[in-house]
Design a protein around this motif. Structure first.
Motif, PDB file in Angstrom:
ATOM      1  N   UNK A  72      -2.198   6.097  -9.547  1.00 48.43           N
ATOM      2  CA  UNK A  72      -1.138   5.831 -10.785  1.00 48.43           C
ATOM      3  C   UNK A  72      -0.066   6.597 -10.774  1.00 48.43           C
ATOM      4  N   UNK A  73       0.069   7.640 -10.318  1.00 42.36           N
ATOM      5  CA  UNK A  73       1.149   8.194 -10.145  1.00 42.36           C
ATOM      6  C   UNK A  73       2.137   7.849  -9.201  1.00 42.36           C
ATOM      7  N   UNK A  74       1.970   7.353  -8.118  1.00 44.68           N
ATOM      8  CA  UNK A  74       2.591   6.883  -6.948  1.00 44.68           C
ATOM      9  C   UNK A  74       2.661   5.195  -6.714  1.00 44.68           C
ATOM     10  N   UNK A  75       1.497   4.703  -6.969  1.00 39.99           N
ATOM     11  CA  UNK A  75       1.314   3.312  -6.815  1.00 39.99           C
ATOM     12  C   UNK A  75       1.959   2.928  -5.136  1.00 39.99           C
ATOM     13  N   UNK A  76       1.031   3.667  -4.282  1.00 38.58           N
ATOM     14  CA  UNK A  76       1.228   3.753  -3.026  1.00 38.58           C
ATOM     15  C   UNK A  76       0.382   3.062  -2.264  1.00 38.58           C
ATOM     16  N   UNK A  77       0.605   1.593  -2.117  1.00 37.63           N
ATOM     17  CA  UNK A  77      -0.577   0.904  -1.247  1.00 37.63           C
ATOM     18  C   UNK A  77      -0.764   1.367   0.104  1.00 37.63           C
ATOM     19  N   UNK A  78      -2.099   1.196   0.487  1.00 36.28           N
ATOM     20  CA  UNK A  78      -2.507   1.502   1.821  1.00 36.28           C
ATOM     21  C   UNK A  78      -2.727   3.022   2.190  1.00 36.28           C
ATOM     22  N   UNK A  79      -2.687   3.715   1.208  1.00 35.23           N
ATOM     23  CA  UNK A  79      -2.952   5.032   1.492  1.00 35.23           C
ATOM     24  C   UNK A  79      -4.196   5.392   1.713  1.00 35.23           C
ATOM     25  N   UNK A  80      -4.780   6.164   2.586  1.00 39.98           N
ATOM     26  CA  UNK A  80      -5.984   6.582   3.034  1.00 39.98           C
ATOM     27  C   UNK A  80      -6.127   8.351   2.654  1.00 39.98           C
TER      28      UNK A  80
END
Length: 124
Positions: A72-80
């Motif tokens: 929600x805060x960063x919208x950082x796709x692909x994070x594991x």
């Protein structure tokens, strides 16, 4: 002036229901629990005092997020997850990978890993 912080991200979702589910999972089947960051740094009564003291003494502010909060805060796709990022002016750089966290056996290992990464950053 740049805002810099360390962002620890748990491989767990936020909320009371999820916390209760995770608590039971850690008690019943700790070897299959999916967040080694949680398993190492939290006991039955909350965050372990040794870990709390360590993060309180770090030279950079620390933020703890669950994966849904991180998304929600960063919208950082692909994070594991679990992982640790260095945030500077809302830009993220991966500091500690899930494999590195999952390779830790205890708080001592995790503290050493964090310290090693911070020494590397300070040297650059």
């Amino acid at each position: 002036m740049s805002k810099v912080s360390i962002v620890f991200v748990y491989n767990a979702d936020s909320g009371l229901f999820n916390e209760m589910k995770d608590y039971v999972h850690k008690m019943v089947s700790p070897s299959s629990y999916g967040c080694n960051l949680c398993a190492i740094t939290y006991g039955n009564a909350g965050m372990k005092s040794e870990w709390r003291s360590f993060v309180d003494d770090l030279p950079i502010p620390v933020v703890f997020l669950h994966k849904d909060e991180f998304d929600k805060e960063y919208n950082y796709p692909g994070a594991s997850f679990p992982c640790v990022y260095l945030e500077k002016d809302h830009r993220l750089d991966l500091l500690i990978t899930p494999d590195e966290i999952n390779g830790c056996n205890d708080i001592g290992d995790l503290k050493a890993l964090v310290n090693d990464k911070l020494k590397f950053i300070a040297g650059n």
